[in-house]
Design a protein around this motif. Structure first.
Motif, PDB file in Angstrom:
ATOM      1  N   PRO A  72      45.086 -14.962  44.972  1.00  0.00           N
ATOM      2  CA  PRO A  72      45.033 -13.492  45.036  1.00  0.00           C
ATOM      3  C   PRO A  72      43.622 -12.960  45.273  1.00  0.00           C
ATOM      4  O   PRO A  72      43.434 -11.971  45.980  1.00  0.00           O
ATOM      5  CB  PRO A  72      45.564 -13.058  43.661  1.00  0.00           C
ATOM      6  N   VAL A  73      42.637 -13.622  44.663  1.00  0.00           N
ATOM      7  CA  VAL A  73      41.246 -13.195  44.830  1.00  0.00           C
ATOM      8  C   VAL A  73      40.816 -13.375  46.276  1.00  0.00           C
ATOM      9  O   VAL A  73      40.098 -12.539  46.839  1.00  0.00           O
ATOM     10  CB  VAL A  73      40.338 -14.009  43.883  1.00  0.00           C
ATOM     11  N   GLN A  74      41.264 -14.468  46.893  1.00  0.00           N
ATOM     12  CA  GLN A  74      40.928 -14.719  48.291  1.00  0.00           C
ATOM     13  C   GLN A  74      41.690 -13.768  49.219  1.00  0.00           C
ATOM     14  O   GLN A  74      41.113 -13.166  50.125  1.00  0.00           O
ATOM     15  CB  GLN A  74      41.256 -16.168  48.644  1.00  0.00           C
ATOM     16  N   PHE A  95      47.149 -14.617  30.951  1.00  0.00           N
ATOM     17  CA  PHE A  95      48.380 -14.284  31.688  1.00  0.00           C
ATOM     18  C   PHE A  95      48.248 -12.916  32.348  1.00  0.00           C
ATOM     19  O   PHE A  95      48.527 -12.744  33.543  1.00  0.00           O
ATOM     20  CB  PHE A  95      49.543 -14.321  30.692  1.00  0.00           C
ATOM     21  N   CYS A  96      47.799 -11.913  31.580  1.00  0.00           N
ATOM     22  CA  CYS A  96      47.663 -10.553  32.114  1.00  0.00           C
ATOM     23  C   CYS A  96      46.567 -10.470  33.171  1.00  0.00           C
ATOM     24  O   CYS A  96      46.720  -9.754  34.167  1.00  0.00           O
ATOM     25  CB  CYS A  96      47.361  -9.573  30.980  1.00  0.00           C
ATOM     26  N   VAL A  97      45.468 -11.187  32.955  1.00  0.00           N
ATOM     27  CA  VAL A  97      44.373 -11.167  33.923  1.00  0.00           C
ATOM     28  C   VAL A  97      44.864 -11.575  35.306  1.00  0.00           C
ATOM     29  O   VAL A  97      44.591 -10.900  36.311  1.00  0.00           O
ATOM     30  CB  VAL A  97      43.219 -12.087  33.461  1.00  0.00           C
ATOM     31  N   TRP A  98      45.643 -12.661  35.377  1.00  0.00           N
ATOM     32  CA  TRP A  98      46.036 -13.163  36.697  1.00  0.00           C
ATOM     33  C   TRP A  98      47.188 -12.391  37.307  1.00  0.00           C
ATOM     34  O   TRP A  98      47.259 -12.256  38.534  1.00  0.00           O
ATOM     35  CB  TRP A  98      46.296 -14.668  36.629  1.00  0.00           C
ATOM     36  N   TRP A  99      48.059 -11.811  36.493  1.00  0.00           N
ATOM     37  CA  TRP A  99      49.064 -10.911  37.067  1.00  0.00           C
ATOM     38  C   TRP A  99      48.398  -9.616  37.533  1.00  0.00           C
ATOM     39  O   TRP A  99      48.800  -9.018  38.539  1.00  0.00           O
ATOM     40  CB  TRP A  99      50.184 -10.634  36.066  1.00  0.00           C
ATOM     41  N   GLY A 100      47.357  -9.186  36.825  1.00  0.00           N
ATOM     42  CA  GLY A 100      46.618  -8.003  37.262  1.00  0.00           C
ATOM     43  C   GLY A 100      45.906  -8.226  38.585  1.00  0.00           C
ATOM     44  O   GLY A 100      45.959  -7.378  39.489  1.00  0.00           O
ATOM     45  N   LEU A 101      45.258  -9.377  38.746  1.00  0.00           N
ATOM     46  CA  LEU A 101      44.599  -9.682  40.013  1.00  0.00           C
ATOM     47  C   LEU A 101      45.610  -9.821  41.151  1.00  0.00           C
ATOM     48  O   LEU A 101      45.339  -9.442  42.296  1.00  0.00           O
ATOM     49  CB  LEU A 101      43.773 -10.966  39.873  1.00  0.00           C
TER      50      LEU A 101
END
Length: 269
Positions: free
Chosen positions: A132-134, A199-205
């Protein structure tokens, strides 16, 4: 204008893989010098931050500048906070028991086994989870409400992760708590506030990437799914709870406290 820069995204995937590999190989060299493989846990957050910065540099002129800056900043803040926390937590300690158990199963050279099963594996996971970051770097669509919703989910995650880690550190630092189960603060709401935060950090990203369009969402949805599986069923919650089983007070804590998603404690006889 193309809705998604597929060509540069593909180039970026290669550079992301090279970046993650470089961080892990550098960490492996450091671990040999220190005689400790636990330093790879510090490199986990550093590798994500490095991948985000490299992707930001490569995507100039390709994606929306606001989204590029947003997703890079969120990733760097999360990754470096995690790295600093783990470095402080492990300072002055010997090898992590998890790695001692793993290396005891090695056939042949233990360090080469660790290189394959820890460093290279974690490098591959960094590359996969960072999709997602990429992807968010190569979408020219301007920021909308979905990106800010993703930022809010990320912020909830960072709060649970950082505050949960700080509360546990203070609890362990008090000699009066030796042998007791941490069940205060956020740890009353979930047995794993730090994993829920991750978990929330990566769903947010992922939501920030989705804000760029369907193509970015499609190529990056595997990231939060894999991270969720790792946190809940893989090396996160499941492994830690196996380690905690049998400790005094653990069964009662499990009975009243949510396994993962926060909620008020249950009342039980």
């Amino acid at each position: 204008m193309s809705p998604f820069g597929w060509g540069m995204f593909a180039v970026g995937l290669g550079w992301a893989a090279a970046t993650a590999l470089a961080v892990m190989l550098g960490t492996f060299a450091l671990s040999l010098n220190l005689g400790l493989h636990r330093v790879v846990d510090v490199a986990w957050g550093v590798a994500f931050a490095a991948v985000a910065v490299v992707a930001f540099g490569l995507s100039g002129g390709q994606g929306d500048p606001g989204r590029r800056a947003l997703v890079t900043g969120l990733t760097v803040v999360w990754g470096l906070r995690l790295a600093v926390h783990i470095a402080r937590r492990g300072s002055g300690h010997g090898e992590d028991p998890r790695y001692e158990v793993m290396l005891a199963r090695a056939r042949g050279n233990r360090n080469l086994y660790a290189l394959r099963m820890v460093y290279l594996l974690q490098g591959a996971l960094v590359w996969l989870v960072s999709l997602p970051v990429q992807a968010a770097q190569y979408t020219p669509r301007p920021l909308s409400a979905l990106a800010w919703a993703g930022t809010a989910v990320w912020a909830v995650g960072l709060f649970f992760e950082a505050v949960g880690d700080a509360q546990l550190a203070r609890f362990k630092a008090d000699p009066a708590n030796r042998g007791r189960i941490m069940d205060q603060g956020l740890w009353r709401l979930t047995r794993h506030p730090n994993y829920f935060g991750d978990f929330c950090v990566w769903w947010g990203l992922f939501l920030v990437a989705c804000d760029g369009g369907r193509q970015a969402a499609a190529v990056s949805v595997v990231s939060p799914v894999v991270m969720s599986a790792l946190l809940i069923s893989g090396s996160g919650k499941r492994l830690l709870e196996r380690h905690m089983a049998g400790r005094p007070g653990w069964d009662a804590y499990m009975a009243r406290t949510s396994a993962f998603f926060p909620r008020p404690p249950r009342r039980y006889p």
